[in-house]
Write a protein that holds these residues in place. Structure first.
Motif, PDB file in Angstrom:
ATOM      1  N   LEU A  18       0.845  -1.199   0.000  1.00 47.91           N
ATOM      2  CA  LEU A  18       0.000   0.000   0.000  1.00 47.91           C
ATOM      3  C   LEU A  18       0.884   1.255   0.000  1.00 47.91           C
ATOM      4  CD1 LEU A  18      -2.473  -0.942   2.898  1.00 47.91           C
ATOM      5  CD2 LEU A  18      -2.550  -1.652   0.523  1.00 47.91           C
ATOM      6  N   HIS A  19       0.328   2.343  -0.470  1.00 44.55           N
ATOM      7  CA  HIS A  19       0.973   3.638  -0.252  1.00 44.55           C
ATOM      8  C   HIS A  19       0.759   3.982   1.219  1.00 44.55           C
ATOM      9  CE1 HIS A  19       1.283   4.211  -4.596  1.00 44.55           C
ATOM     10  NE2 HIS A  19       0.074   3.658  -4.640  1.00 44.55           N
ATOM     11  N   THR A  20       1.706   4.694   1.791  1.00 43.33           N
ATOM     12  CA  THR A  20       1.586   4.917   3.235  1.00 43.33           C
ATOM     13  C   THR A  20       1.724   6.385   3.601  1.00 43.33           C
ATOM     14  OG1 THR A  20       3.941   4.412   3.400  1.00 43.33           O
ATOM     15  CG2 THR A  20       2.417   2.642   3.945  1.00 43.33           C
ATOM     16  N   CYS A  21       0.964   6.752   4.620  1.00 40.09           N
ATOM     17  CA  CYS A  21       1.025   8.125   5.120  1.00 40.09           C
ATOM     18  C   CYS A  21       1.070   8.060   6.646  1.00 40.09           C
ATOM     19  CB  CYS A  21      -0.218   8.889   4.644  1.00 40.09           C
ATOM     20  SG  CYS A  21      -0.312  10.555   5.295  1.00 40.09           S
ATOM     21  N   LEU A  22       2.080   8.679   7.229  1.00 36.34           N
ATOM     22  CA  LEU A  22       2.195   8.692   8.681  1.00 36.34           C
ATOM     23  C   LEU A  22       1.510   9.933   9.247  1.00 36.34           C
ATOM     24  CD1 LEU A  22       3.611   7.183  11.136  1.00 36.34           C
ATOM     25  CD2 LEU A  22       5.224   9.094  11.054  1.00 36.34           C
ATOM     26  N   ALA A  23       0.605   9.697  10.198  1.00 35.36           N
ATOM     27  CA  ALA A  23      -0.063  10.801  10.899  1.00 35.36           C
ATOM     28  C   ALA A  23       0.843  11.237  12.053  1.00 35.36           C
ATOM     29  CB  ALA A  23      -1.421  10.339  11.410  1.00 35.36           C
ATOM     30  N   GLU A  24       1.750  12.119  11.739  1.00 39.15           N
ATOM     31  CA  GLU A  24       2.778  12.490  12.708  1.00 39.15           C
ATOM     32  C   GLU A  24       2.178  13.109  13.974  1.00 39.15           C
ATOM     33  OE1 GLU A  24       6.002  15.135  11.276  1.00 39.15           O
ATOM     34  OE2 GLU A  24       6.203  15.655  13.388  1.00 39.15           O
ATOM     35  N   TYR A  25       1.023  13.784  13.818  1.00 42.93           N
ATOM     36  CA  TYR A  25       0.375  14.433  14.976  1.00 42.93           C
ATOM     37  C   TYR A  25      -0.036  13.417  16.039  1.00 42.93           C
ATOM     38  CZ  TYR A  25      -3.544  12.862  12.181  1.00 42.93           C
ATOM     39  OH  TYR A  25      -4.389  12.087  11.447  1.00 42.93           O
ATOM     40  N   GLY A  26      -0.160  12.145  15.644  1.00 42.28           N
ATOM     41  CA  GLY A  26      -0.589  11.125  16.605  1.00 42.28           C
ATOM     42  C   GLY A  26       0.566  10.338  17.225  1.00 42.28           C
ATOM     43  N   CYS A  27       1.773  10.542  16.704  1.00 45.48           N
ATOM     44  CA  CYS A  27       2.937   9.787  17.204  1.00 45.48           C
ATOM     45  C   CYS A  27       3.348  10.302  18.566  1.00 45.48           C
ATOM     46  CB  CYS A  27       4.148   9.998  16.305  1.00 45.48           C
ATOM     47  SG  CYS A  27       4.029   9.205  14.749  1.00 45.48           S
ATOM     48  N   ILE A  28       3.617   9.384  19.458  1.00 42.79           N
ATOM     49  CA  ILE A  28       4.041   9.821  20.780  1.00 42.79           C
ATOM     50  C   ILE A  28       5.515  10.224  20.755  1.00 42.79           C
ATOM     51  CG2 ILE A  28       4.320   9.125  23.199  1.00 42.79           C
ATOM     52  CD1 ILE A  28       1.748   7.348  22.635  1.00 42.79           C
ATOM     53  N   ASP A  29       6.363   9.340  20.258  1.00 43.01           N
ATOM     54  CA  ASP A  29       7.775   9.716  20.125  1.00 43.01           C
ATOM     55  C   ASP A  29       8.145   9.692  18.662  1.00 43.01           C
ATOM     56  OD1 ASP A  29       8.560   9.977  22.838  1.00 43.01           O
ATOM     57  OD2 ASP A  29       8.335   7.801  23.048  1.00 43.01           O
ATOM     58  N   TYR A  30       7.909  10.791  17.992  1.00 43.06           N
ATOM     59  CA  TYR A  30       8.200  10.792  16.561  1.00 43.06           C
ATOM     60  C   TYR A  30       9.708  10.811  16.328  1.00 43.06           C
ATOM     61  CZ  TYR A  30       8.604  12.104  11.728  1.00 43.06           C
ATOM     62  OH  TYR A  30       8.949  12.120  10.404  1.00 43.06           O
ATOM     63  N   SER A  31      10.197   9.927  15.492  1.00 39.43           N
ATOM     64  CA  SER A  31      11.596  10.044  15.096  1.00 39.43           C
ATOM     65  C   SER A  31      11.699   9.814  13.603  1.00 39.43           C
ATOM     66  CB  SER A  31      12.473   9.044  15.866  1.00 39.43           C
ATOM     67  OG  SER A  31      12.613   7.858  15.128  1.00 39.43           O
ATOM     68  N   GLU A  32      12.480  10.652  12.962  1.00 37.69           N
ATOM     69  CA  GLU A  32      12.572  10.607  11.513  1.00 37.69           C
ATOM     70  C   GLU A  32      13.145   9.270  11.015  1.00 37.69           C
ATOM     71  OE1 GLU A  32      14.213  14.141   8.981  1.00 37.69           O
ATOM     72  OE2 GLU A  32      12.463  14.697  10.185  1.00 37.69           O
ATOM     73  N   GLU A  33      14.064   8.705  11.787  1.00 36.44           N
ATOM     74  CA  GLU A  33      14.688   7.444  11.348  1.00 36.44           C
ATOM     75  C   GLU A  33      13.667   6.311  11.256  1.00 36.44           C
ATOM     76  OE1 GLU A  33      16.970   8.455  14.759  1.00 36.44           O
ATOM     77  OE2 GLU A  33      16.382  10.061  13.385  1.00 36.44           O
ATOM     78  N   LEU A  34      12.674   6.339  12.151  1.00 32.80           N
ATOM     79  CA  LEU A  34      11.675   5.268  12.155  1.00 32.80           C
ATOM     80  C   LEU A  34      10.619   5.447  11.068  1.00 32.80           C
ATOM     81  CD1 LEU A  34      10.757   4.492  15.877  1.00 32.80           C
ATOM     82  CD2 LEU A  34      11.749   2.940  14.198  1.00 32.80           C
ATOM     83  N   ASN A  35      10.557   6.644  10.514  1.00 37.49           N
ATOM     84  CA  ASN A  35       9.480   6.943   9.579  1.00 37.49           C
ATOM     85  C   ASN A  35       9.839   6.527   8.153  1.00 37.49           C
ATOM     86  OD1 ASN A  35       7.371   7.947   8.129  1.00 37.49           O
ATOM     87  ND2 ASN A  35       7.708  10.091   8.670  1.00 37.49           N
ATOM     88  N   VAL A  36       9.226   5.433   7.701  1.00 43.08           N
ATOM     89  CA  VAL A  36       9.489   4.972   6.339  1.00 43.08           C
ATOM     90  C   VAL A  36       8.288   5.240   5.423  1.00 43.08           C
ATOM     91  CG1 VAL A  36      11.110   3.168   7.064  1.00 43.08           C
ATOM     92  CG2 VAL A  36       8.679   2.625   6.863  1.00 43.08           C
ATOM     93  N   ALA A  37       7.355   6.041   5.893  1.00 40.99           N
ATOM     94  CA  ALA A  37       6.139   6.302   5.109  1.00 40.99           C
ATOM     95  C   ALA A  37       6.461   7.125   3.859  1.00 40.99           C
ATOM     96  CB  ALA A  37       5.125   7.044   5.969  1.00 40.99           C
ATOM     97  N   ASP A  38       5.609   6.957   2.839  1.00 42.72           N
ATOM     98  CA  ASP A  38       5.782   7.735   1.615  1.00 42.72           C
ATOM     99  C   ASP A  38       5.415   9.199   1.840  1.00 42.72           C
ATOM    100  OD1 ASP A  38       6.231   5.266   0.212  1.00 42.72           O
ATOM    101  OD2 ASP A  38       4.064   4.931   0.300  1.00 42.72           O
TER     102      ASP A  38
END
Ligand code: MG
Length: 188
Positions: A150-170
């Motif tokens: 699937l194409h993916t979108c991360l809802a960053e506003y909902g992440c508790i500990d957002y880290s760029e390294e973990l984010n592989v979303a498109d």
């Protein structure tokens, strides 16, 4: 590419849990105390907080979803048990917007298992590349949705500990309404 469907995680992606739950439990405790209930405000607050799901959709969720629904199939893939998921959808006024609502009970597997995603695709009769998945958890939501294709979108506003390294979303959105732009970019 023609986008046909959008799948959503539920908790924290569409629903605002913590803030609202805290606020409404606090308001209810205050009101009950005023009405003469003999427990302390703190006791009341704690009891209410434990017993009730006080939930509202995140800002702009209803407006954006209603307009997307004119063109796309909308569905849910959540780890919540069926009863809880529907309770939350009804309480937040979102229950009429989605088919399917895939819950834990449907596959008996939690994300990052691929099964809940595969079931949603099967029920919507769409191919993975025709679908965008939106979720707030980089590991449970995004990585597994990617594996399914699937194409993916991360809802960053909902992440508790957002880290760029973990984010592989498109795509990454900081507010729910930014989803409109993401959908337009994908669907051309
Ligand atoms: Mg979530």
């Amino acid at each position: 590419m023609a986008l046909k469907a959008i799948l959503f995680d539920l908790d924290n992606t569409l629903l605002d849990f913590s803030g609202f739950k805290r606020e409404s439990a606090f308001a209810a405790a205050k009101a009950m105390k005023k009405a003469g209930i003999t427990l302390t405000e703190k006791d009341l607050y704690e009891r209410i907080f434990k017993e009730y799901d006080c939930i509202k959709p995140r800002q702009k969720v209803i407006q954006v979803l209603s307009s997307l629904k004119r063109k796309y199939k909308l569905g849910i893939v959540t780890d919540a048990p069926r009863e809880k998921a529907w309770q939350r959808l009804v309480l937040s006024g979102l229950d009429a917007l989605f088919y399917p609502v895939v819950t834990y009970n449907d596959t008996l597997e939690h994300k990052p298992s691929l099964k809940p995603f595969e079931l949603a695709l099967f029920l919507m009769k769409v191919k993975p590349e025709e679908v965008l998945f939106v979720g707030d958890n980089p590991e449970r939501d995004t990585i597994s949705a990617k594996k399914v294709g699937l194409h993916t979108c991360l809802a960053e506003y909902g992440c508790i500990d957002y880290s760029e390294e973990l984010n592989v979303a498109d795509f990454t959105i900081k507010r729910f309404e930014e989803l409109r732009g993401t959908v337009n970019t994908l669907d051309d």
